[in-house]
Design a protein around this motif. Sequence first.
Motif, PDB file in Angstrom:
ATOM      1  N   ALA A  98       0.828  -1.206   0.172  1.00 28.07           N
ATOM      2  CA  ALA A  98       0.079  -0.139  -0.011  1.00 28.07           C
ATOM      3  C   ALA A  98       0.859   1.221   0.092  1.00 28.07           C
ATOM      4  O   ALA A  98       0.648   2.307  -0.731  1.00 28.07           O
ATOM      5  N   GLU A  99       1.987   1.351   0.814  1.00 26.70           N
ATOM      6  CA  GLU A  99       2.935   2.446   0.752  1.00 26.70           C
ATOM      7  C   GLU A  99       3.679   2.580  -0.621  1.00 26.70           C
ATOM      8  O   GLU A  99       3.846   3.691  -0.860  1.00 26.70           O
ATOM      9  N   ALA A 100       4.007   1.291  -1.093  1.00 31.64           N
ATOM     10  CA  ALA A 100       4.738   1.566  -2.507  1.00 31.64           C
ATOM     11  C   ALA A 100       3.916   2.068  -3.388  1.00 31.64           C
ATOM     12  O   ALA A 100       4.251   3.012  -4.169  1.00 31.64           O
ATOM     13  N   GLY A 129      -3.977   9.097   1.013  1.00 31.83           N
ATOM     14  CA  GLY A 129      -4.421   7.844   1.502  1.00 31.83           C
ATOM     15  C   GLY A 129      -4.578   7.398   2.884  1.00 31.83           C
ATOM     16  O   GLY A 129      -5.159   6.809   3.530  1.00 31.83           O
ATOM     17  N   HIS A 130      -4.065   8.556   3.704  1.00 32.40           N
ATOM     18  CA  HIS A 130      -3.639   8.416   5.365  1.00 32.40           C
ATOM     19  C   HIS A 130      -5.016   9.288   5.875  1.00 32.40           C
ATOM     20  O   HIS A 130      -5.253   8.859   7.304  1.00 32.40           O
ATOM     21  N   THR A 131      -5.685  10.144   5.550  1.00 32.90           N
ATOM     22  CA  THR A 131      -6.518  10.795   6.174  1.00 32.90           C
ATOM     23  C   THR A 131      -7.752   9.821   6.458  1.00 32.90           C
ATOM     24  O   THR A 131      -8.152   9.723   7.731  1.00 32.90           O
ATOM     25  N   SER A 146      -4.689  -4.185   9.135  1.00 28.81           N
ATOM     26  CA  SER A 146      -3.262  -3.576   9.129  1.00 28.81           C
ATOM     27  C   SER A 146      -3.233  -2.201   8.660  1.00 28.81           C
ATOM     28  O   SER A 146      -4.244  -1.860   8.174  1.00 28.81           O
ATOM     29  N   HIS A 147      -2.124  -1.435   9.215  1.00 28.52           N
ATOM     30  CA  HIS A 147      -1.914  -0.183   8.543  1.00 28.52           C
ATOM     31  C   HIS A 147      -2.265  -0.073   6.995  1.00 28.52           C
ATOM     32  O   HIS A 147      -3.020   0.662   6.453  1.00 28.52           O
ATOM     33  N   GLY A 148      -1.719  -0.997   6.252  1.00 25.54           N
ATOM     34  CA  GLY A 148      -1.479  -1.035   4.926  1.00 25.54           C
ATOM     35  C   GLY A 148      -2.862  -1.298   4.249  1.00 25.54           C
ATOM     36  O   GLY A 148      -3.304  -0.581   3.144  1.00 25.54           O
ATOM     37  N   ALA A 182      -5.744  -0.388   5.720  1.00 28.12           N
ATOM     38  CA  ALA A 182      -6.559   0.679   5.797  1.00 28.12           C
ATOM     39  C   ALA A 182      -6.118   1.849   4.934  1.00 28.12           C
ATOM     40  O   ALA A 182      -7.196   2.409   4.152  1.00 28.12           O
ATOM     41  N   VAL A 183      -4.812   1.859   4.799  1.00 23.72           N
ATOM     42  CA  VAL A 183      -4.220   2.976   3.660  1.00 23.72           C
ATOM     43  C   VAL A 183      -4.903   2.514   2.323  1.00 23.72           C
ATOM     44  O   VAL A 183      -5.010   3.544   1.433  1.00 23.72           O
ATOM     45  N   ALA A 184      -4.715   1.442   1.839  1.00 24.40           N
ATOM     46  CA  ALA A 184      -5.297   1.209   0.469  1.00 24.40           C
ATOM     47  C   ALA A 184      -6.692   1.510   0.324  1.00 24.40           C
ATOM     48  O   ALA A 184      -6.972   2.092  -0.756  1.00 24.40           O
TER      49      ALA A 184
HETATM   50 ZN   LIG Z   1       1.427   4.755   6.252  1.00 24.83          ZN
END
Ligand SMILES: [Zn+2]
Length: 338
Positions: free
Chosen positions: A157-159, A218-220, A238-240, A242-244
Motif C-alpha cells: 500500500a505504501e509502495a 491515503g492516510h486521512t 493492518s495499517h496498509g 486501511a491505507v489501501a
Molecule cells: Zn503509512
Amino acid sequence: MELTKLQQAYSKLVFLCDANTKIHCLPFFADFVAKYKIAIIEVEAGEGNKNLGAVKLIWEAMINLELDRSALLLNLGGGMLSDLGGFAASCYKRGIDFVNIPTTFLSQIDASFGGKTAINLGSTKNQIGSFVSPVNVLVCPLFLKTLADRETKNGFAEAFKHALIADRNYWDFLLDLNIFDFNRLDWKPIILLSFNIKMKIVNLDPKEEGIRKLLNFGHTLGHAFEAFANRKTEGSLSHGEAVAAGIICESYISMRLLNFPASAMDDICRRFNHFFDKLDFIDEKNTPAFFDLMRHDKKNQKGKINFSLIEEIGKARFDCEVSDELIKESIQYYSELN
Ligand SMILES: [Zn+2]
Ligand SMILES: NC(=O)c1ccc[n+]([C@@H]2O[C@H](COP(=O)([O-])OP(=O)(O)OC[C@H]3O[C@@H](n4cnc5c(N)ncnc54)[C@H](O)[C@@H]3O)[C@@H](O)[C@H]2O)c1
C-alpha cells in the motif's frame, strides 16, 4: 561488520525485538549476540502494543541494564517496533542513539526512515511522538522470507502511494510486476525506488510543514479506518490495508476535486481489487465515526480536515480542503465497488 563497528563506538548495544522478530530475525545475529553478550529487550508484537505501557517496559529494562547516554538501541522489527523503540530511545536520558533494522516490507520501504517516531494513545493513532532519526538503517530483504503474505501486501500500500504521488514510471513498473509471487520477487528496486521518493520529500521538509504532507495521501481516511476497525479487536486491520482503502477514497476525491483522470481511477481500483480485500465496514452507517476520528488528525489546522490529493499519477498536492459532502461521497463510492 556494521554491528561490530557500532559495538566499538557505543558503551553498550541492546536489541529491541517483538515476540515474532525474536524468533525469526534475531537468530541472524546469534554469533554477534553471543560474542558480545548483547542484552535483548522484548515487547509483545502488534500495533496494540505501540503504547505507553510498552514504552514504560522498555525504559524500565534500560534502567535495569544500566544503559548510559552512550548506549545504542537496535530496533529489530517492523514499523510498530521502530516507532516504539525510536520514541523510547528519543526520551531515555533525554535521548540516546538508535539504529533501525527493519524486518517487514512496509518498514523497509517506509517506516524505518524519515525521522518520525510515535505511539498510539487510546484509539487515536500516532498522536504522541517525536521527530528524531536513527543514526543508521540496516536493510536486508532476507528478513522478508518469513513474513506472512498479509504483511507483505500491507507494505505494498505504501509502495503504491509513493508511486501515485511522485513517480508515474514507478506506478507502471508496479502495475506490470507479478506481485503475487512474493518468493520470486526482486525486492531491491522496489525498496530503492520507494526509499528515494520518501527521502527526497523528507529532505525538503523534515518537520512536515509543507511538501512532506504529500506522504499522507491515503492516510486521512486511512487512519480513521484503521482506528475504527481496531477499536474492538486490535490487529484486525493492518495499517496498509486501511491505507489501501484510504487511497481509493482519496483518489475518488481527487477525481471530483482536481480532475484526476477517471481511467487512472479505474487502474487503481482494478489493481487494489486484486490485491487487497474489500473492507465491508466502510459504509454510510459508520461515516459519522470516521469523521470523529478524522478530527483528531495531526494534519488538521483550525478544525479543518486537510487532504493530500493527486492531480494525475505521479503528481500530488497538499492542504486541499474537502467538503464533508465529498468525503461522504467517496465513502459511498468505496462501499459500492464490486
Ligand atoms: Zn503509512
Ligand atoms: N514512522 C513512520 O514514518 C511510519 C511510516 C509508516 C508506518 N509507520 C508505522 O508502522 C507500523 C506498521 O508497521 P508494520 O506493517 O511493519 O507492522 P509491525 O511492525 O506490527 O509488523 C507486522 C507483524 O509482522 C511481524 N514481523 C515483523 N518482521 C517479521 C519477519 N521478518 N518475519 C515474521 N514476522 C515478522 C511482527 O511481529 C508483527 O506481528 C504502524 O504502527 C505505522 O503507524 C510509521
